[in-house]
Design a protein around this motif. Structure first.
Motif, PDB file in Angstrom:
ATOM      1  N   PRO A 151     -64.514  28.831  10.714  1.00  0.00           N
ATOM      2  CA  PRO A 151     -65.556  29.870  10.695  1.00  0.00           C
ATOM      3  C   PRO A 151     -65.195  31.131   9.901  1.00  0.00           C
ATOM      4  N   ARG A 152     -63.948  31.208   9.393  1.00  0.00           N
ATOM      5  CA  ARG A 152     -63.596  32.430   8.652  1.00  0.00           C
ATOM      6  C   ARG A 152     -64.476  32.579   7.408  1.00  0.00           C
ATOM      7  N   VAL A 153     -64.634  31.493   6.675  1.00  0.00           N
ATOM      8  CA  VAL A 153     -65.463  31.495   5.469  1.00  0.00           C
ATOM      9  C   VAL A 153     -66.841  30.958   5.838  1.00  0.00           C
ATOM     10  N   THR A 154     -67.863  31.774   5.645  1.00  0.00           N
ATOM     11  CA  THR A 154     -69.216  31.409   6.068  1.00  0.00           C
ATOM     12  C   THR A 154     -70.058  30.832   4.932  1.00  0.00           C
ATOM     13  N   ALA A 155     -69.718  31.154   3.694  1.00  0.00           N
ATOM     14  CA  ALA A 155     -70.498  30.673   2.551  1.00  0.00           C
ATOM     15  C   ALA A 155     -69.650  30.803   1.283  1.00  0.00           C
ATOM     16  N   ALA A 156     -70.073  30.097   0.238  1.00  0.00           N
ATOM     17  CA  ALA A 156     -69.369  30.158  -1.044  1.00  0.00           C
ATOM     18  C   ALA A 156     -70.377  30.228  -2.176  1.00  0.00           C
ATOM     19  N   ARG A 157     -70.132  31.137  -3.113  1.00  0.00           N
ATOM     20  CA  ARG A 157     -70.959  31.259  -4.322  1.00  0.00           C
ATOM     21  C   ARG A 157     -70.116  30.833  -5.512  1.00  0.00           C
ATOM     22  N   ILE A 158     -70.528  29.774  -6.184  1.00  0.00           N
ATOM     23  CA  ILE A 158     -69.820  29.316  -7.375  1.00  0.00           C
ATOM     24  C   ILE A 158     -70.451  29.991  -8.589  1.00  0.00           C
TER      25      ILE A 158
END
Length: 300
Positions: free
Chosen positions: A202-209
């Protein structure tokens, strides 16, 4: 005032260091007082102790055979707070990402942290210097791993620093890649080996490439390509399912166009409503011609 007094007290010790040690302590002080002082307002790092930790990791070590765990202590001690949603990871776009993050004023790549800032130079150990650190950096092999130099000092450092940095990532992260590279990365890259495995829910909620396309030629990789799909799968396996991708999003496009305004896509800027300005110009010209023709018909 107190920090100035501490700095003054440390000066005799700084001058007793080797040139490499002096540079290290100077960079450490500069980072905390000028480059990024906010995280250290109430808890400043002792630069002399950090140098000792860093030096102990490389002192008298073979330049090509360094155990990367030797840097664990230094990476742990030099870590500091990075705001959530400000983490940027990258591959093949060093110059672009450094301008994009603006040394932590906009976001943070690993090189914008104290750990990365201190390690962003050439270094290695030596058996001939008094402190075990090579003073002639031209003798250091760099960070490229080869069959004859499998674990150079810098590679060991960046592998450990990357691992620690990625494990501290929180919120939405950005991943910047070079759209002119094919593939976007290899399985041997630091990002794939030491960072991507630690970008987990849950630390990283989303990623934008972000695919940086700084060329007049068509991109060699797109958001529907194999490399991006590979990233989506790996992130999904880590529990990160909110993944978006875009070539030259506006924040990056404005930067690229300010640096090289003759790029073809720089003439296709959009207005706030998303319609291309060229489209509005063409509509205006057509309407003007229609009005002119209509007036001329009525008059004659």
């Amino acid at each position: 005032m107190l920090y100035s007094a501490i700095t003054a007290a440390l000066l005799p010790m700084v001058f007793a260091l080797s040139p490499v040690g002096q540079e290290f302590v100077g960079k450490c002080l500069y980072y905390q007082t000028t480059l990024n002082p906010l995280p250290f307002t109430d808890n400043k790092k002792n630069c002399s102790l950090l140098w000792e930790s860093f030096r102990d990791a490389i002192a008298f070590q073979s330049p090509c055979h360094v155990d990367r765990q030797r840097f664990a202590g230094f990476c742990n001690e030099s870590q500091h707070h990075v705001p959530s949603n400000k983490f940027v990871f990258w591959e093949h776009v060093y110059e672009t990402v450094m301008r994009y993050t603006n040394r932590g004023k906009r976001a943070f790549s690993i090189s914008d942290t104290l750990t990365g800032f201190l390690g962003d130079t050439k270094f290695c150990g030596s058996n001939s210097s008094s402190d075990g650190v090579e003073q002639d950096r031209s003798k250091c092999p760099g960070y490229e791993q080869t069959p004859t130099c499998p674990w150079p000092t810098e590679a060991a450092f960046w592998a450990t620093a990357s691992e620690y940095y990625s494990k501290s990532a929180q919120g939405e992260v950005e991943i910047m890649l070079d759209a002119t590279s094919d593939p976007l990365f290899t399985n041997e890259s630091y990002f794939i080996r030491f960072e991507l495995p630690n970008l987990k829910d849950p630390r990283v909620t989303a990623a934008r490439i972000l695919l940086a396309h700084n060329s007049a030629l068509p991109p060699r990789e797109t958001c529907s390509g194999q490399s991006v799909e590979f990233l989506r799968r790996k992130l999904s396996d880590n529990g990160v399912t909110n993944v978006t991708c875009k070539i030259n999003p506006s924040s990056l496009k404005f930067q690229l166009c300010s640096e090289n305004p003759v790029l073809p896509f720089c003439s296709l800027d959009c207005d706030p409503n998303g319609a291309p300005l060229m489209y509005h110009q063409q509509v205006f010209i057509i309407c003007w011609l229609l009005v002119t023709v209509t007036i001329s018909t009525l008059l004659y």
